[in-house]
Design a protein around this motif. Structure first.
Motif, mmCIF file in Angstrom:
data_model
loop_
_atom_site.group_PDB
_atom_site.id
_atom_site.type_symbol
_atom_site.label_atom_id
_atom_site.label_comp_id
_atom_site.label_asym_id
_atom_site.label_seq_id
_atom_site.Cartn_x
_atom_site.Cartn_y
_atom_site.Cartn_z
ATOM 1 N N HIS A 184 -83.476 18.883 21.871
ATOM 2 C CA HIS A 184 -84.191 18.374 20.698
ATOM 3 C C HIS A 184 -84.012 19.322 19.512
ATOM 4 O O HIS A 184 -83.815 18.881 18.368
ATOM 5 C CB HIS A 184 -85.670 18.216 21.030
ATOM 6 N N THR A 185 -84.060 20.619 19.768
ATOM 7 C CA THR A 185 -83.887 21.618 18.710
ATOM 8 C C THR A 185 -82.488 21.533 18.100
ATOM 9 O O THR A 185 -82.326 21.606 16.874
ATOM 10 C CB THR A 185 -84.118 23.033 19.268
ATOM 11 N N ILE A 186 -81.485 21.359 18.947
ATOM 12 C CA ILE A 186 -80.101 21.248 18.466
ATOM 13 C C ILE A 186 -79.946 20.023 17.571
ATOM 14 O O ILE A 186 -79.340 20.078 16.490
ATOM 15 C CB ILE A 186 -79.125 21.164 19.661
ATOM 16 N N ILE A 187 -80.506 18.905 18.009
ATOM 17 C CA ILE A 187 -80.414 17.665 17.238
ATOM 18 C C ILE A 187 -81.110 17.817 15.890
ATOM 19 O O ILE A 187 -80.603 17.376 14.847
ATOM 20 C CB ILE A 187 -81.022 16.492 18.041
ATOM 21 N N GLU A 188 -82.282 18.479 15.896
ATOM 22 C CA GLU A 188 -83.006 18.694 14.637
ATOM 23 C C GLU A 188 -82.201 19.574 13.677
ATOM 24 O O GLU A 188 -82.200 19.338 12.470
ATOM 25 C CB GLU A 188 -84.364 19.338 14.922
ATOM 26 N N ASN A 189 -81.508 20.584 14.225
ATOM 27 C CA ASN A 189 -80.679 21.465 13.394
ATOM 28 C C ASN A 189 -79.555 20.680 12.728
ATOM 29 O O ASN A 189 -79.268 20.863 11.533
ATOM 30 C CB ASN A 189 -80.082 22.593 14.241
ATOM 31 N N VAL A 190 -78.913 19.812 13.500
ATOM 32 C CA VAL A 190 -77.824 19.001 12.969
ATOM 33 C C VAL A 190 -78.350 18.067 11.880
ATOM 34 O O VAL A 190 -77.754 17.940 10.803
ATOM 35 C CB VAL A 190 -77.143 18.184 14.094
ATOM 36 N N GLU A 191 -79.485 17.423 12.139
ATOM 37 C CA GLU A 191 -80.061 16.502 11.165
ATOM 38 C C GLU A 191 -80.406 17.218 9.859
ATOM 39 O O GLU A 191 -80.147 16.699 8.768
ATOM 40 C CB GLU A 191 -81.324 15.850 11.745
ATOM 41 N N GLU A 192 -80.998 18.392 9.966
ATOM 42 C CA GLU A 192 -81.408 19.144 8.780
ATOM 43 C C GLU A 192 -80.197 19.531 7.930
ATOM 44 O O GLU A 192 -80.222 19.436 6.693
ATOM 45 C CB GLU A 192 -82.174 20.398 9.201
ATOM 46 N N LYS A 193 -79.117 19.955 8.582
ATOM 47 C CA LYS A 193 -77.909 20.346 7.845
ATOM 48 C C LYS A 193 -77.257 19.142 7.171
ATOM 49 O O LYS A 193 -76.730 19.255 6.060
ATOM 50 C CB LYS A 193 -76.924 21.016 8.800
ATOM 51 N N ILE A 194 -77.300 17.989 7.827
ATOM 52 C CA ILE A 194 -76.733 16.780 7.228
ATOM 53 C C ILE A 194 -77.540 16.375 5.993
ATOM 54 O O ILE A 194 -76.980 16.007 4.956
ATOM 55 C CB ILE A 194 -76.705 15.624 8.252
ATOM 56 N N ARG A 195 -78.859 16.447 6.086
ATOM 57 C CA ARG A 195 -79.718 16.078 4.953
ATOM 58 C C ARG A 195 -79.458 16.954 3.729
ATOM 59 O O ARG A 195 -79.600 16.506 2.591
ATOM 60 C CB ARG A 195 -81.188 16.153 5.357
ATOM 61 N N LYS A 196 -79.095 18.204 3.962
ATOM 62 C CA LYS A 196 -78.848 19.127 2.861
ATOM 63 C C LYS A 196 -77.562 18.804 2.106
ATOM 64 O O LYS A 196 -77.331 19.342 1.017
ATOM 65 C CB LYS A 196 -78.794 20.563 3.383
ATOM 66 N N LEU A 197 -76.716 17.924 2.668
ATOM 67 C CA LEU A 197 -75.487 17.538 1.979
ATOM 68 C C LEU A 197 -75.803 16.826 0.667
ATOM 69 O O LEU A 197 -75.055 16.933 -0.305
ATOM 70 C CB LEU A 197 -74.640 16.617 2.872
ATOM 71 N N ASP A 198 -76.905 16.085 0.647
ATOM 72 C CA ASP A 198 -77.347 15.410 -0.575
ATOM 73 C C ASP A 198 -78.863 15.229 -0.517
ATOM 74 O O ASP A 198 -79.361 14.202 -0.057
ATOM 75 C CB ASP A 198 -76.653 14.058 -0.729
ATOM 76 N N PRO A 199 -79.610 16.219 -0.986
ATOM 77 C CA PRO A 199 -81.081 16.164 -0.925
ATOM 78 C C PRO A 199 -81.682 15.010 -1.726
ATOM 79 O O PRO A 199 -82.842 14.649 -1.506
ATOM 80 C CB PRO A 199 -81.504 17.521 -1.520
ATOM 81 N N ASN A 200 -80.924 14.442 -2.659
ATOM 82 C CA ASN A 200 -81.440 13.341 -3.471
ATOM 83 C C ASN A 200 -81.461 12.016 -2.716
ATOM 84 O O ASN A 200 -82.079 11.051 -3.170
ATOM 85 C CB ASN A 200 -80.595 13.174 -4.736
ATOM 86 N N LYS A 201 -80.785 11.966 -1.575
ATOM 87 C CA LYS A 201 -80.738 10.749 -0.768
ATOM 88 C C LYS A 201 -81.758 10.805 0.360
ATOM 89 O O LYS A 201 -82.148 11.884 0.818
ATOM 90 C CB LYS A 201 -79.344 10.566 -0.157
ATOM 91 N N VAL A 202 -82.181 9.615 0.804
ATOM 92 C CA VAL A 202 -83.011 9.510 2.005
ATOM 93 C C VAL A 202 -82.051 9.300 3.174
ATOM 94 O O VAL A 202 -81.314 8.315 3.204
ATOM 95 C CB VAL A 202 -83.996 8.327 1.908
ATOM 96 N N TRP A 203 -82.049 10.229 4.123
ATOM 97 C CA TRP A 203 -81.129 10.154 5.259
ATOM 98 C C TRP A 203 -81.843 9.550 6.463
ATOM 99 O O TRP A 203 -82.903 10.016 6.866
ATOM 100 C CB TRP A 203 -80.596 11.538 5.615
ATOM 101 N N VAL A 204 -81.251 8.501 7.012
ATOM 102 C CA VAL A 204 -81.758 7.893 8.245
ATOM 103 C C VAL A 204 -80.734 8.223 9.333
ATOM 104 O O VAL A 204 -79.665 7.617 9.402
ATOM 105 C CB VAL A 204 -81.924 6.372 8.097
#
Length: 298
Positions: free
Chosen positions: A257-277
């Motif tokens: 779960h921690t690994i998945i959360e890390n990946v998700e957080e890094k992906i979201r930082k690619l464009d903070p202005n977007k809502v990432w699902v």
């Protein structure tokens, strides 16, 4: 006011102002180029009003009926705007050919020149503002508006040039020739808007650079052995990502779960202005071969 909403409101007011000025001078002068530009400004106003509504709807939150939100309204707005622009381009060409055949003359040249200079200045300021909004938000509706008004700016400059040539040389046919060229240019530019709208409705993937960045994030994440079934799409201000990560079979759930959360957080930082699902599925082994046989990623 929210930036995209402010942009569509400013665009609507600008188009209204230009439409009124051009309609008055266009029918006074009889210039097909000015009348064509006036018609385009009226359509601009209608489209900008529609875009304002589309922005509000597309950014509404998901609900029980629309679980993924209404972001695709953006694409519908782009299709609508593109179609309107294409029709206006065809009408401009028709009017230019008709007036050339009937040999209609142009009057009130000075008034026409002044209104086109005013139009160029006002449209130029609007284009600069819309460019700023697109750079900040990358909003498709505003991007469509920017392309639309950039086209208008070029159109207005072309009309001004034709009027100056008519004034100083008396060569009235330049008005018709440039009008036809403007119509062709408008149709070509609008085709790009329509194409982008269709792609979003058909769930086109995120741009190549973003997809490659997502792949790079996954590859560099410690304890992720491999990945497969990476799929992306966008709708409105939401980016959707689905992927399967291959992790060690005996890994504890908390660590996975921690690994998945890390990946998700890094992906979201690619464009903070977007809502990432983001939907990440953890696999204890590479099941991509099975998925290929099933022709889908589960």
């Amino acid at each position: 006011m929210h930036l995209p909403k402010l942009a569509t409101t400013v665009a609507t007011l600008t188009a209204f102002t230009l439409a009124v000025a051009k309609i008055i001078v266009g029918f006074m002068s009889g210039s097909v180029a000015v009348i064509a530009s006036a018609l385009d400004s009226v359509l601009d106003m209608v489209v900008s009003i529609f875009n304002n509504i589309a922005v509000r709807v597309s950014e509404s939150k998901p609900d029980e009926k629309f679980n993924y939100g209404k972001g695709k309204v953006e694409a519908l707005a782009a299709l609508f705007e593109g179609t309107i622009i294409i029709l206006s381009g065809l009408f401009i060409i028709y009017e230019a050919v008709r007036k050339a055949i009937e040999k209609e003359t142009i009057t009130h040249l000075d008034d026409s020149i002044y209104v086109m200079i005013f139009s160029i200045v006002l449209t130029g300021l609007l284009v600069g503002f819309l460019y700023y909004v697109v750079k900040k938000t990358n909003h498709l509706v505003i991007k469509s508006d920017l392309l639309h008004y950039k086209t208008d700016l070029i159109t207005n400059i072309s009309v001004l040039i034709s009027l100056l040539i008519v004034k100083f040389t008396g060569f009235v046919y330049i008005d018709y020739i440039l009008s036809i060229l403007i119509g062709v240019y408008i149709i070509r530019e609008a085709s790009e808007i329509v194409n982008e709208g269709f792609e979003i409705l058909l769930d086109v993937a995120l741009d190549f650079k973003t997809v490659e960045a997502i792949k790079d994030i996954i590859k560099k994440e410690p304890l992720v052995l491999d990945y497969h079934c990476l799929r992306t799409r966008r709708a409105g201000n939401r980016n959707f990502v689905d992927v399967h990560l291959v992790l060690t079979p005996d890994m504890k759930l908390k660590l996975a779960h921690t690994i998945i959360e890390n990946v998700e957080e890094k992906i979201r930082k690619l464009d903070p202005n977007k809502v990432w699902v983001i939907n990440i599925h953890a696999d204890p082994y590479d099941d991509s071969f099975i998925n290929k046989l099933q022709e889908e990623c589960e």
